[in-house]
Scaffold this motif. Structure first.
Motif, PDB file in Angstrom:
ATOM      1  N   SER A 198       8.583  -3.068   1.607  1.00 39.61           N
ATOM      2  CA  SER A 198       9.396  -1.993   1.029  1.00 39.61           C
ATOM      3  C   SER A 198       8.658  -1.254  -0.072  1.00 39.61           C
ATOM      4  O   SER A 198       9.066  -1.242  -1.234  1.00 39.61           O
ATOM      5  CB  SER A 198      10.703  -2.580   0.484  1.00 39.61           C
ATOM      6  N   SER A 199       7.566  -0.611   0.293  1.00 35.84           N
ATOM      7  CA  SER A 199       6.763   0.125  -0.688  1.00 35.84           C
ATOM      8  C   SER A 199       6.044   1.272   0.007  1.00 35.84           C
ATOM      9  O   SER A 199       6.006   1.344   1.243  1.00 35.84           O
ATOM     10  CB  SER A 199       5.755  -0.812  -1.355  1.00 35.84           C
ATOM     11  N   GLU A 200       5.498   2.157  -0.790  1.00 38.97           N
ATOM     12  CA  GLU A 200       4.840   3.330  -0.213  1.00 38.97           C
ATOM     13  C   GLU A 200       3.572   2.960   0.541  1.00 38.97           C
ATOM     14  O   GLU A 200       3.178   3.658   1.489  1.00 38.97           O
ATOM     15  CB  GLU A 200       4.538   4.341  -1.308  1.00 38.97           C
ATOM     16  N   TYR A 201       2.912   1.874   0.125  1.00 36.25           N
ATOM     17  CA  TYR A 201       1.702   1.404   0.798  1.00 36.25           C
ATOM     18  C   TYR A 201       1.765  -0.117   0.944  1.00 36.25           C
ATOM     19  O   TYR A 201       2.298  -0.813   0.078  1.00 36.25           O
ATOM     20  CB  TYR A 201       0.440   1.767   0.012  1.00 36.25           C
ATOM     21  N   VAL A 248      -1.965   0.756   4.721  1.00 35.57           N
ATOM     22  CA  VAL A 248      -1.068   1.579   5.532  1.00 35.57           C
ATOM     23  C   VAL A 248      -0.110   2.336   4.626  1.00 35.57           C
ATOM     24  O   VAL A 248       0.549   1.747   3.755  1.00 35.57           O
ATOM     25  CB  VAL A 248      -0.252   0.709   6.521  1.00 35.57           C
ATOM     26  N   LYS A 249      -0.063   3.648   4.793  1.00 40.37           N
ATOM     27  CA  LYS A 249       0.970   4.458   4.145  1.00 40.37           C
ATOM     28  C   LYS A 249       2.244   4.282   4.960  1.00 40.37           C
ATOM     29  O   LYS A 249       2.296   4.680   6.124  1.00 40.37           O
ATOM     30  CB  LYS A 249       0.568   5.927   4.078  1.00 40.37           C
ATOM     31  N   PRO A 265       1.130  -1.070  -8.681  1.00 43.05           N
ATOM     32  CA  PRO A 265      -0.186  -0.532  -8.321  1.00 43.05           C
ATOM     33  C   PRO A 265      -0.338  -0.445  -6.800  1.00 43.05           C
ATOM     34  O   PRO A 265       0.174  -1.302  -6.079  1.00 43.05           O
ATOM     35  CB  PRO A 265      -1.159  -1.563  -8.906  1.00 43.05           C
ATOM     36  N   LYS A 266      -1.018   0.582  -6.357  1.00 45.39           N
ATOM     37  CA  LYS A 266      -1.347   0.645  -4.935  1.00 45.39           C
ATOM     38  C   LYS A 266      -2.236  -0.550  -4.595  1.00 45.39           C
ATOM     39  O   LYS A 266      -3.208  -0.824  -5.310  1.00 45.39           O
ATOM     40  CB  LYS A 266      -2.066   1.952  -4.592  1.00 45.39           C
ATOM     41  N   PRO A 267      -1.923  -1.295  -3.530  1.00 48.28           N
ATOM     42  CA  PRO A 267      -2.707  -2.514  -3.257  1.00 48.28           C
ATOM     43  C   PRO A 267      -4.134  -2.208  -2.841  1.00 48.28           C
ATOM     44  O   PRO A 267      -4.417  -1.185  -2.201  1.00 48.28           O
ATOM     45  CB  PRO A 267      -1.931  -3.173  -2.111  1.00 48.28           C
ATOM     46  N   SER A 273       6.212   0.617   9.881  1.00 52.87           N
ATOM     47  CA  SER A 273       5.307   1.506  10.619  1.00 52.87           C
ATOM     48  C   SER A 273       4.674   2.456   9.619  1.00 52.87           C
ATOM     49  O   SER A 273       5.172   2.634   8.504  1.00 52.87           O
ATOM     50  CB  SER A 273       6.079   2.298  11.675  1.00 52.87           C
ATOM     51  N   GLY A 274       3.551   3.050  10.003  1.00 48.62           N
ATOM     52  CA  GLY A 274       2.895   3.971   9.089  1.00 48.62           C
ATOM     53  C   GLY A 274       1.556   4.452   9.596  1.00 48.62           C
ATOM     54  O   GLY A 274       1.252   4.352  10.802  1.00 48.62           O
ATOM     55  N   ILE A 275       0.757   4.963   8.680  1.00 51.35           N
ATOM     56  CA  ILE A 275      -0.537   5.564   9.019  1.00 51.35           C
ATOM     57  C   ILE A 275      -1.624   4.886   8.200  1.00 51.35           C
ATOM     58  O   ILE A 275      -1.496   4.730   6.982  1.00 51.35           O
ATOM     59  CB  ILE A 275      -0.520   7.072   8.718  1.00 51.35           C
ATOM     60  N   ILE A 276      -2.688   4.467   8.852  1.00 53.67           N
ATOM     61  CA  ILE A 276      -3.799   3.817   8.158  1.00 53.67           C
ATOM     62  C   ILE A 276      -4.528   4.832   7.281  1.00 53.67           C
ATOM     63  O   ILE A 276      -4.938   5.899   7.750  1.00 53.67           O
ATOM     64  CB  ILE A 276      -4.770   3.172   9.162  1.00 53.67           C
TER      65      ILE A 276
END
Length: 314
Positions: free
Chosen positions: A100-103, A32-33, A21-23, A68-71
């Motif tokens: 190690s996940s998409e979000y 963060v994506k 599940p997306k957290p 790293s990513g985008i909020i």
């Protein structure tokens, strides 16, 4: 969302791509994506069960710590960040969590805005080894041009940051590296470089005020051969038993062994941000796509590469 997880301790074969599940986020957290996460030796030490006293044996576990990513969302009490901000950061407890996940959902105190001068892959490589390098320098105490420091295994991710930060402080640094790492060590500020394929540093007559072994292969017992009478050995890859044992052994010798345990925070990131402004170089050795995370770890665990290995997400 897709994530990399494992359900038992073991080698890279235990890594699996799973659906999770997306957290959801708490009031003090941001979502963060993830654009990239980097690979660190601690990842596979945890995965292989070498750190189970601290990591516990509850599964599943994710891997990776810094990212790293985008909020894409922010909690009600978060200030200083907006949706769309490009950031880099680290999970709160790498012994129990993973990036190690998409979000990922993390405290806003554990993310920082990405400088425009670096890309997402470079940003994902900063927090763990950068914090460790700053912490190691703190443990060294007062250093200057008369301080002779040996850095063994000097051109991996940790060494890349450490050499450049030591150069800014003016210490005299001897780097031990492979043939392909010699020019990088010089570029990053080493005053002298030893190619371990041609010379054995333990057989040389030189002695050092500080020895730091980033390879995990030298060890304190060997390092004592090249340490000055009053000197320190920095252990950055301690086994759990070595933490109390080093304190006991230090009571009986002037050649001290100091365990380096780092904890990312704003004071360390400020040092690293200033270093970036002053031209800190971040070398990315190889980038793997997310669906080749297992291959990325296989590559990284062989060692011998320069800089960092990164996994990239679309």
């Amino acid at each position: 969302m897709k994530a990399i997880a494992y359900h038992k301790f073991g080698n890279t074969a235990v890594l699996q791509t799973v659906e999770q599940p997306k957290p959801s986020i708490k009031s003090n957290e941001v979502l963060v994506k993830v654009k990239a996460f980097s690979i660190n030796p601690m990842d596979w030490k945890i995965r292989k069960g070498e750190m189970k006293l601290m990591s516990g044996s509850k599964f599943p576990k994710n891997t990776g710590a810094d990212f790293s990513g985008i909020i894409t969302d922010a909690g009600s009490s978060v200030s200083g960040f907006n949706i769309g901000d490009e950031v880099f950061g680290v999970v709160k407890n790498m012994m129990k969590e993973g990036a190690s996940s998409e979000y990922v959902a993390v405290s806003a105190s554990l993310v920082w805005k990405k400088p425009a001068s670096i890309n997402f892959n470079q940003a994902a490589s900063i927090t763990v080894v950068g914090t460790a390098a700053v912490t190691a320098i703190e443990k060294m105490g007062k250093i200057n041009s008369k301080t002779h420091i040996l850095v063994n295994g000097a051109t991996g991710g940790f060494g890349m940051f450490l050499l450049q930060l030591l150069k800014q402080r003016g210490a005299y640094v001897t780097a031990v590296t492979s043939t392909k790492g010699v020019e990088f060590a010089k570029k990053w500020g080493a005053n002298a470089v030893i190619d371990y394929s041609k010379e054995n540093v333990l057989l040389q007559k030189a002695t050092y005020d500080i020895v730091i072994d980033l390879s995990g292969k030298m060890g304190y017992k060997n390092a004592k051969q090249i340490m000055m009478p009053k000197s320190i050995f920095l252990n950055v890859t301690p086994q759990p038993i070595e933490i109390p044992m080093s304190l006991l052994n230090n009571l009986f010798t002037s050649k001290k062994q100091i365990v380096v345990l780092s904890n990312p925070g704003i004071k360390y990131t400020n040092v690293l941000s200033n270093a970036l402004i002053n031209g800190l170089d971040i070398e990315i050795n190889k980038v793997f796509p997310f669906d080749q995370t297992k291959e990325a770890y296989q590559y990284a665990e062989k060692g011998g590469y320069i800089g960092k290995v990164v996994v990239e997400l679309n």
